[in-house]
Design an enzyme around this catalytic site. Structure first.
Site, PDB file in Angstrom:
ATOM      1  N   CYS A  96       0.873  -1.176   0.000  1.00 35.76           N
ATOM      2  CA  CYS A  96       0.000   0.000   0.000  1.00 35.76           C
ATOM      3  C   CYS A  96       0.907   1.222   0.000  1.00 35.76           C
ATOM      4  O   CYS A  96       2.007   1.173  -0.531  1.00 35.76           O
ATOM      5  CB  CYS A  96      -0.949  -0.022   1.196  1.00 35.76           C
ATOM      6  N   ARG A  97       0.470   2.305   0.607  1.00 36.54           N
ATOM      7  CA  ARG A  97       1.291   3.510   0.626  1.00 36.54           C
ATOM      8  C   ARG A  97       2.418   3.403   1.646  1.00 36.54           C
ATOM      9  O   ARG A  97       3.567   3.687   1.348  1.00 36.54           O
ATOM     10  CB  ARG A  97       0.411   4.736   0.916  1.00 36.54           C
TER      11      ARG A  97
END
Length: 98
Positions: free
Chosen positions: A65-66
């Site tokens: 993800c981020r």
């Protein structure tokens, strides 16, 4: 088996021509901004899209993800569903971009 994979390890494998199965659990708009060619299944949609991953149940799946938080949740969820080799990209795409 280590359940995490470092950005350096992933970059090295991609540079060697490996083609690991990567799932990006960020939202669609985040994926549009930048992606590393992963399959995009936002974390919230994961339960409804599990069938897309069924063929990889015993294969290595790298989730990212981020920052690594959502993908840690995704890894835990997939493991509960019987996936045997799910690895989280530590630090997410931010660390990967370093």
């Amino acid at each position: 088996m280590n359940q995490d994979i470092t950005p350096a390890e992933l970059k090295e494998r991609l540079a060697k021509g490996e083609n690991p199965f990567i799932v990006d659990v960020r939202e669609d708009w985040e994926y549009q901004e930048q992606n590393i060619g992963a399959l995009n299944i936002p974390l919230g949609a994961l339960p409804d899209r599990l069938e897309e991953l069924e063929d990889h149940k015993n294969d290595e799946i790298i989730v990212h993800c981020r920052s690594g938080a959502r993908s840690a949740s995704a890894r835990a969820f997939l493991q509960q569903q019987g996936f045997t080799n799910v690895r989280n990209l530590t630090g997410g795409i931010m660390a990967y971009n370093g």
